[in-house]
Enzyme design. Structure first.
Site, PDB file in Angstrom:
ATOM      1  N   CYS A   1      38.100   3.830  37.548  1.00  0.00           N
ATOM      2  CA  CYS A   1      39.069   4.817  37.049  1.00  0.00           C
ATOM      3  C   CYS A   1      39.828   4.294  35.832  1.00  0.00           C
ATOM      4  O   CYS A   1      40.492   5.053  35.144  1.00  0.00           O
ATOM      5  CB  CYS A   1      40.050   5.207  38.150  1.00  0.00           C
ATOM      6  SG  CYS A   1      41.043   3.832  38.725  1.00  0.00           S
TER       7      CYS A   1
ATOM      8  N   CYS B   1      43.318   3.361  45.336  1.00  0.00           N
ATOM      9  CA  CYS B   1      44.543   3.082  44.577  1.00  0.00           C
ATOM     10  C   CYS B   1      45.410   2.082  45.348  1.00  0.00           C
ATOM     11  O   CYS B   1      46.040   1.198  44.759  1.00  0.00           O
ATOM     12  CB  CYS B   1      45.328   4.360  44.322  1.00  0.00           C
ATOM     13  SG  CYS B   1      44.301   5.767  43.855  1.00  0.00           S
TER      14      CYS B   1
HETATM   15 FE1  FES Z   1      42.545   4.732  39.932  1.00  0.00          FE
HETATM   16 FE2  FES Z   1      44.288   5.774  41.489  1.00  0.00          FE
HETATM   17  S1  FES Z   1      42.710   6.824  40.483  1.00  0.00           S
HETATM   18  S2  FES Z   1      44.102   3.703  40.953  1.00  0.00           S
END
Ligand code: FES
Length: 147
Positions: free
Chosen positions: A35, A105
């Site tokens: 991400c 996360c």
């Molecule tokens: Fe990457 Fe939350 S979407 S840490």
């Protein structure tokens, strides 16, 4: 049920302990390649290995901000050893849960704390078990969060 708990929304909107500590005793920075989110954690540690102050900067999603905020709350006033034992599961529980697709996360928050503890050990020449700091792969991540 709402996607995010009240606590998650609270820590996302009013994150605790945001910032940096210039004379930190340990700094950890971790990122999630998928991400692209980045988290940096700063620890101030006294002579009894108690974390007297902790701050974080997170460049990432709302859950990353909420979990890092909660992680700082959970380790403040604790010993370095206790901080090392903080699991992402404990952070998620303290936030009254996270959606499954956001559990990674919370792993980032756990890893940021660990990275800061490792940095503290390295700076102070304290021996540690490298096993405590190996990277978690995807399988372990699933095991870790109980899915
Ligand atoms: Fe990457 Fe939350 S979407 S840490």
């Amino acid at each position: 049920m709402a996607l995010y708990s009240e606590k998650v929304m609270d820590h996302f909107r009013n994150p605790r302990n945001v910032g940096q500590i210039d004379d930190a005793d340990g700094v950890g920075e971790v990122g999630n390649a998928k991400c692209g989110d980045i988290m940096r954690m700063y620890l101030k540690v006294d002579e009894n290995q108690v974390i007297t102050d902790v701050k974080f900067n997170t460049f990432g999603c709302g859950s990353a901000i909420a979990t890092s905020s909660m992680a700082t709350e959970l380790i403040k006033g604790k010993t370095i050893q206790e901080a090392l034992e903080l699991s992402n599961k404990a952070v998620v529980e303290a936030l009254d849960g996270l959606p499954v697709h956001k559990l990674h996360c919370s792993v980032l928050a756990e890893q940021a704390v660990r990275a800061a503890v490792k940095d503290y050990y390295d700076r102070h020449g304290i021996a540690y078990d490298p096993e405590d700091f190996r990277e978690m792969d995807e399988d372990e991540l699933h095991e870790h969060v109980g899915h």
